[in-house]
Motif scaffolding. Structure first.
Motif, PDB file in Angstrom:
ATOM      1  N   THR A 245     -29.888 -38.634  13.355  1.00 23.30           N
ATOM      2  CA  THR A 245     -29.974 -37.180  13.129  1.00 23.30           C
ATOM      3  C   THR A 245     -29.856 -36.372  14.411  1.00 23.30           C
ATOM      4  OG1 THR A 245     -32.386 -37.221  13.378  1.00 23.30           O
ATOM      5  CG2 THR A 245     -31.491 -37.560  11.150  1.00 23.30           C
ATOM      6  N   GLY A 246     -29.662 -37.046  15.532  1.00 23.07           N
ATOM      7  CA  GLY A 246     -29.690 -36.377  16.824  1.00 23.07           C
ATOM      8  C   GLY A 246     -31.077 -36.371  17.443  1.00 23.07           C
ATOM      9  N   GLY A 278     -33.891 -34.627  31.477  1.00 19.45           N
ATOM     10  CA  GLY A 278     -33.535 -35.889  32.116  1.00 19.45           C
ATOM     11  C   GLY A 278     -32.121 -36.320  31.775  1.00 19.45           C
ATOM     12  N   LEU A 279     -31.753 -36.201  30.507  1.00 16.41           N
ATOM     13  CA  LEU A 279     -30.396 -36.551  30.096  1.00 16.41           C
ATOM     14  C   LEU A 279     -29.368 -35.613  30.720  1.00 16.41           C
ATOM     15  CD1 LEU A 279     -31.077 -37.357  26.340  1.00 16.41           C
ATOM     16  CD2 LEU A 279     -30.394 -38.996  28.114  1.00 16.41           C
ATOM     17  N   LEU A 292     -24.656 -36.424  28.163  1.00 19.06           N
ATOM     18  CA  LEU A 292     -24.361 -35.088  27.653  1.00 19.06           C
ATOM     19  C   LEU A 292     -24.221 -35.114  26.134  1.00 19.06           C
ATOM     20  CD1 LEU A 292     -23.702 -32.108  28.055  1.00 19.06           C
ATOM     21  CD2 LEU A 292     -21.296 -32.759  28.399  1.00 19.06           C
ATOM     22  N   GLU A 293     -23.541 -36.095  25.616  1.00 18.99           N
ATOM     23  CA  GLU A 293     -23.426 -36.237  24.163  1.00 18.99           C
ATOM     24  C   GLU A 293     -24.802 -36.317  23.519  1.00 18.99           C
ATOM     25  OE1 GLU A 293     -22.058 -39.696  20.963  1.00 18.99           O
ATOM     26  OE2 GLU A 293     -21.191 -39.706  22.987  1.00 18.99           O
ATOM     27  N   MET A 294     -25.718 -37.018  24.157  1.00 17.83           N
ATOM     28  CA  MET A 294     -27.056 -37.181  23.606  1.00 17.83           C
ATOM     29  C   MET A 294     -27.842 -35.876  23.605  1.00 17.83           C
ATOM     30  SD  MET A 294     -27.832 -40.797  25.522  1.00 17.83           S
ATOM     31  CE  MET A 294     -29.519 -40.965  24.967  1.00 17.83           C
ATOM     32  N   VAL A 295     -27.748 -35.128  24.703  1.00 14.54           N
ATOM     33  CA  VAL A 295     -28.539 -33.894  24.781  1.00 14.54           C
ATOM     34  C   VAL A 295     -27.968 -32.833  23.837  1.00 14.54           C
ATOM     35  CG1 VAL A 295     -27.371 -32.760  26.723  1.00 14.54           C
ATOM     36  CG2 VAL A 295     -29.804 -32.438  26.407  1.00 14.54           C
ATOM     37  N   VAL A 296     -26.659 -32.835  23.630  1.00 16.67           N
ATOM     38  CA  VAL A 296     -26.078 -31.929  22.641  1.00 16.67           C
ATOM     39  C   VAL A 296     -26.582 -32.291  21.243  1.00 16.67           C
ATOM     40  CG1 VAL A 296     -23.926 -31.262  21.485  1.00 16.67           C
ATOM     41  CG2 VAL A 296     -24.039 -31.332  23.993  1.00 16.67           C
ATOM     42  N   GLY A 297     -26.660 -33.582  20.945  1.00 17.03           N
ATOM     43  CA  GLY A 297     -27.203 -34.007  19.657  1.00 17.03           C
ATOM     44  C   GLY A 297     -28.639 -33.566  19.466  1.00 17.03           C
ATOM     45  N   LEU A 336     -27.621 -25.973  29.341  1.00 18.22           N
ATOM     46  CA  LEU A 336     -26.685 -26.613  28.417  1.00 18.22           C
ATOM     47  C   LEU A 336     -25.602 -25.623  27.992  1.00 18.22           C
ATOM     48  CD1 LEU A 336     -25.968 -29.148  26.782  1.00 18.22           C
ATOM     49  CD2 LEU A 336     -27.478 -28.295  24.968  1.00 18.22           C
ATOM     50  N   TYR A 337     -25.993 -24.385  27.741  1.00 18.64           N
ATOM     51  CA  TYR A 337     -25.007 -23.369  27.357  1.00 18.64           C
ATOM     52  C   TYR A 337     -23.967 -23.179  28.458  1.00 18.64           C
ATOM     53  CZ  TYR A 337     -22.861 -18.827  26.733  1.00 18.64           C
ATOM     54  OH  TYR A 337     -21.940 -17.819  26.637  1.00 18.64           O
ATOM     55  N   MET A 338     -24.395 -23.226  29.708  1.00 21.26           N
ATOM     56  CA  MET A 338     -23.462 -23.074  30.822  1.00 21.26           C
ATOM     57  C   MET A 338     -22.398 -24.167  30.807  1.00 21.26           C
ATOM     58  SD  MET A 338     -24.184 -20.414  32.784  1.00 21.26           S
ATOM     59  CE  MET A 338     -23.733 -20.754  34.486  1.00 21.26           C
TER      60      MET A 338
END
Length: 891
Positions: A245-246, A278-279, A292-297, A336-338
């Motif tokens: 689910t992220g 941390g990610l 990055l894929e993980m933190v977006v999830g 993250l938005y940046m």
């Protein structure tokens, strides 16, 4: 540019007026607190940990809070704070308006949550969605990949000690709870402390570990560390994929159900922030795209949770949930938005800006007393990132106001803030001095605040603060070179020790407090605030910290090597050397070097290739623009001013409480409680430097007893034999070290040499400068005839032993008694009146002249006291020794 800034400022002031209007009588005021009402009994991290660990402990008393701490912490939980918010639309934003087309209309409710509309609401309405850029260009931080600390220095040693700890930690133990939560097979054994499987904050340290290892790898390029941190990211990736689910955490989603229902739970978003940050650091600093894929999830997962709260209840319920600690959720989401440019991430970041707290700062009100400090400093850090992302000058003003409030009313001489994890009343710090001051996490986050303010403004006051807090508040928390041994609080009360507080020193594998997480980060990024770049037609570099290092300035094609002459209290100057090398001569660039406010224009000097640059002004940047060539050399000689600084307390009865500083160094007096000094108008009249030659006059006296080594010790006015300490940095080492100097003051020879035998000497306890031991076994500041001893060859006949004969009574010696064991009091016995049986007397009167257990720090002073003198040393250098930071200055 000025016109635009002025327009933004006017708009911001108009918004503040709206916020104040929202707080007038008749308006519904919200409550801004530290946690949920049901959690009031355990508001601080310290108390929550004790509460959870106590339930699993067979010795509950060991975890009970010291008297007064719990009362201090609880006393502020229900303070009511008016909540002017930082967006006028927030006051009336209700679910119906979010989900429907308007009150009473026939428009159907929206099926999909409209993040665009919510963003417009949070921005105060309007059709536009564009995000303004920053109001002005900022200085850019130098990449840690391009900065290397000089080996052998204090900073390098602190970095290496931390690197050793990061490598010691076991990967399987760190991720044990993550694997268990994901339903994967967990190998190894879970760690204890705050990472224990039953502790609700579990997983927070792993997030810090990811940030710390990313920055440590950038700082060292240690291959073993890179492999270790990458394997942890891979494991967490598997955990996230398994849950599907992220969501990624070491605890169940049920914790968020409790948070959203305002039910007691220990700060789940706090931990999520640490994992996300941390990610993100693994991606931005170490280049791991999987992270990055993980933190977006994770962001997508939690945007869904926030959406559901707003849809099910109201946005007001979401604001209420922010009364539980959320760490820097706004900060990491703005970052993250940046990267992504996803409006959902920006809007979610806005939703974690705690409006009831930022609103107080927006109106520049010092109403922070009673707030849990480290809940709210990260919110300010996030507000700073909001300014950088959006250019909304209100958030610059919020950060500036906050820093002014802390510096003027709530910070100790170390730069630290908080008492028992909370802010007290402004300018009333004297009553807060205890073992539980200056939480390490708060210093870590205040450094972030000051760092950004300097990047925006280039005002050296912020760099001065950074230096002070880094030296006294960060370097102080490591126990020397012991890896993984750090403190939570930095005691400020007179006569206390870092080792003796509620937490004391932590352990490698069973602490993992919040301050362990920020600690490993702090020592991984010691090189991140030395150099700042300003890009443009002519590249510029601001050098704001004096830390021996090398910077590969790629933008300008230059290499800058910063070196410092070793500091000494005997030489009241900081001498800095900046050497330039370049691949291509003639590269034009500007160097801006901070001239600290603690220096003095009198005696300050700056030279470029041995040519005087003229006036040097403290509190400014010295700017040099030229075409640089290899071999160019910029030198600074800055006087270091010895001074006192009053505690931040405006009550007259506390006006005498002062800290003593040598440049940026807080000097602590070795003391078990006495804090009265005899001050006069000129500091130089009552504080003097310890001469370098004194180290050669130090020694310890030892004996062997039952296979153990015992040492002669002076403590509490008496001489005893104590067991030699197993570790360095203890009070026992202090008490077992003496300055032994000859009757003839011109004979300043090395007292370790055998030629000392036959010499008449005075024996001065290390921590009582100017006080000597008398032949009556008392202590005296008077240098009379009964304060001399003859050092003679040991009566036991051993080649390396000595005996201490009374100068006024030949044949009488200091003896340790018949058993000379630890705790035995020293006596005076005379050879002629005591019959020796089996050499017992000779053995008791003989000592090995040993290497001193303690040395003077290169920065050491003596301060005159009313009853005794104080040896002053830098606070950061102390370990278990008892000390005093604030002194009572009397005439």
């Amino acid at each position: 540019m000025a016109t635009r800034d002025g327009a933004v400022a006017v708009a911001a002031l108009g918004l503040v007026a709206v916020l104040l209007a929202a707080s007038v009588p008749g308006a519904a005021a919200k409550v801004c607190t530290n946690t949920f009402p049901s959690s009031a009994a355990v508001a601080s991290h310290t108390e929550r940990a004790a509460d959870q660990l106590r339930s699993a402990s067979s010795e509950p008393d060991a975890l009970r809070l010291p008297g007064g701490l719990a009362d201090h912490a609880h006393g502020h939980d229900h303070e009511q704070h008016l909540t002017p918010t930082d967006e006028s639309a927030w006051m009336a934003l209700m679910p119906r308006r979010l989900l429907g087309g308007g009150g009473g209309g026939s428009a159907p409710p929206r099926e999909e949550f409209d993040w665009l509309m919510l963003y417009r609401k949070l921005r105060g309405g309007g059709a536009g969605v564009a995000v303004d850029g920053p109001a002005e260009p900022f200085l850019s931080e130098a990449s840690l990949h391009d900065v290397r600390l000089q080996p052998g220095t204090v900073y390098w040693q602190a970095q290496q000690t931390n690197l050793e700890y990061l490598l010691l930690l076991d990967s399987d133990s760190l991720v044990w709870s993550f694997r268990t939560q994901a339903g994967l097979q967990a190998t190894g054994t879970a760690y204890g402390g705050w990472e224990g499987p039953s502790v609700e904050l579990r997983g927070h340290f792993v997030g810090h570990y990811l940030s710390a290892t990313a920055k440590m790898w950038a700082s060292t390029h240690n291959d073993t560390l890179h492999a270790k941190m990458s394997s942890i990211v891979d494991t967490l990736y598997d955990c996230q994929k398994k849950m599907g689910t992220g969501y990624l955490s070491a605890f169940p989603t049920e914790f968020f159900d409790r948070a959203e229902s305002l039910t007691t739970v220990w700060a789940p978003y706090y931990t999520i922030h640490k994992i996300m940050q941390g990610l993100l650091d693994q991606y931005t600093v170490a280049g791991n795209s999987k992270a990055l894929e993980m933190v977006v999830g994770m962001a997508d997962c939690f945007s869904g949770r926030v959406k559901n709260v707003i849809q099910k209840y109201s946005i007001e319920r979401h604001w209420a949930s922010l009364n539980e600690e959320t760490g820097g959720m706004n900060d990491v989401l703005y970052q993250l938005y940046m990267i992504t440019g996803d409006l959902k991430h920006l809007t979610l970041a806005h939703l974690f800006d705690k409006p009831c707290f930022l609103g107080l700062l927006a109106v520049q009100a010092d109403s922070i007393s009673g707030f849990h400090s480290n809940t709210h400093i990260p919110v300010v850090v996030g507000a700073q990132m909001r300014y950088e992302v959006t250019g909304d000058v209100l958030y610059k003003q919020i950060a500036t106001s906050f820093m002014d409030i802390i510096n003027s009313s709530h910070s100790y001489a170390t730069g630290g803030t908080s008492a028992g994890e909370f802010w007290s009343d402004p300018k009333s710090l004297a009553a807060t001095l205890s073992t539980e001051n200056a939480e390490s996490c708060t210093t870590y986050n205040m450094l972030k605040v000051s760092r950004s303010l300097f990047r925006w403004t280039k005002e050296t006051a912020y760099a001065d603060y950074y230096e002070r807090a880094l030296i006294n508040g960060v370097l102080s928390i490591q126990r020397g070179t012991d890896p993984g041994v750090m403190i939570y609080m930095l005691p400020q009360a007179p006569g206390h020790s870092k080792a003796v507080s509620y937490h004391g020193w932590g352990t490698k594998y069973d602490s993992f407090w919040c301050c362990y997480g920020t600690g490993i980060e702090s020592f991984s990024k010691l090189g991140d605030s030395i150099y700042f770049e300003e890009k443009g037609g002519t590249p510029a570099l601001s050098i704001i910290q004096y830390i021996p290092s090398t910077f590969n300035w790629k933008t300008a094609g230059l290499t800058v090597v910063q070196q410092l002459e070793p500091l000494s209290s005997w030489d009241l100057h900081l001498q800095v050397s900046l050497s330039i090398s370049t691949k291509t001569n003639g590269q034009s660039a500007t160097l801006n070097v901070r001239i600290p406010s603690w220096s003095s224009a009198s005696g300050a000097k700056a030279t470029l290739n041995n040519k005087d640059l003229g006036l040097v002004t403290p509190g400014s940047l010295l700017s040099v623009t030229k075409q640089w060539n290899s071999g160019d050399h910029l030198s600074l000689q800055l006087p270091i001013v010895l001074r006192t600084e009053a505690i931040k307390d405006d009550r007259p009865e506390y006006a005498s409480l002062q800290a003593i500083l040598f440049g940026p160094f807080v000097l602590a007096g070795l003391s078990s409680g006495d804090w009265d000094v005899k001050a006069s108008s000129a500091v130089s009249e009552w504080i003097t430097a310890v001469p370098p030659s004194y180290n050669s006059q130090l020694m310890s006296f030892t004996q062997e007893s039952s296979g153990k080594t015992v040492v002669l010790s002076s403590s509490n006015g008496s001489l005893t034999m104590q067991e030699r300490p197993a570790v360095d940095g203890t009070d026992t080492a202090i008490h077992a070290t003496f300055r032994v100097h000859p009757h003839d003051s011109t004979r300043l020879h090395d007292t370790h040499s055998a030629t000392l035998k036959g010499t008449s000497v005075q024996i001065e306890p290390f921590d009582l400068p100017g006080t000597v031991i008398t032949t009556n076994l008392t202590l005296s500041a008077q240098k009379s005839s009964d304060s001399f001893f003859n050092i003679v060859p040991g009566l036991d006949g051993k080649p390396n032993s000595v005996s201490l004969e009374l100068g006024t009574k030949p044949g009488c010696f200091l003896v340790s008694g018949t058993d000379y064991s630890a705790g035995t009091k020293i006596q005076v016995s005379c050879k002629s009146s005591l019959q020796s049986i089996g050499g017992i007397f000779e053995q008791a009167a003989s000592f090995a002249q040993a290497t001193p257990l303690r040395q003077y720090h290169p920065i050491s002073f003596v301060a005159k006291g009313l009853r005794r003198n104080f040896l002053l040393e830098p606070l950061y250098s102390l370990r278990d020794e008892f000390y005093t930071v604030y002194f009572s200055l009397g005439a």
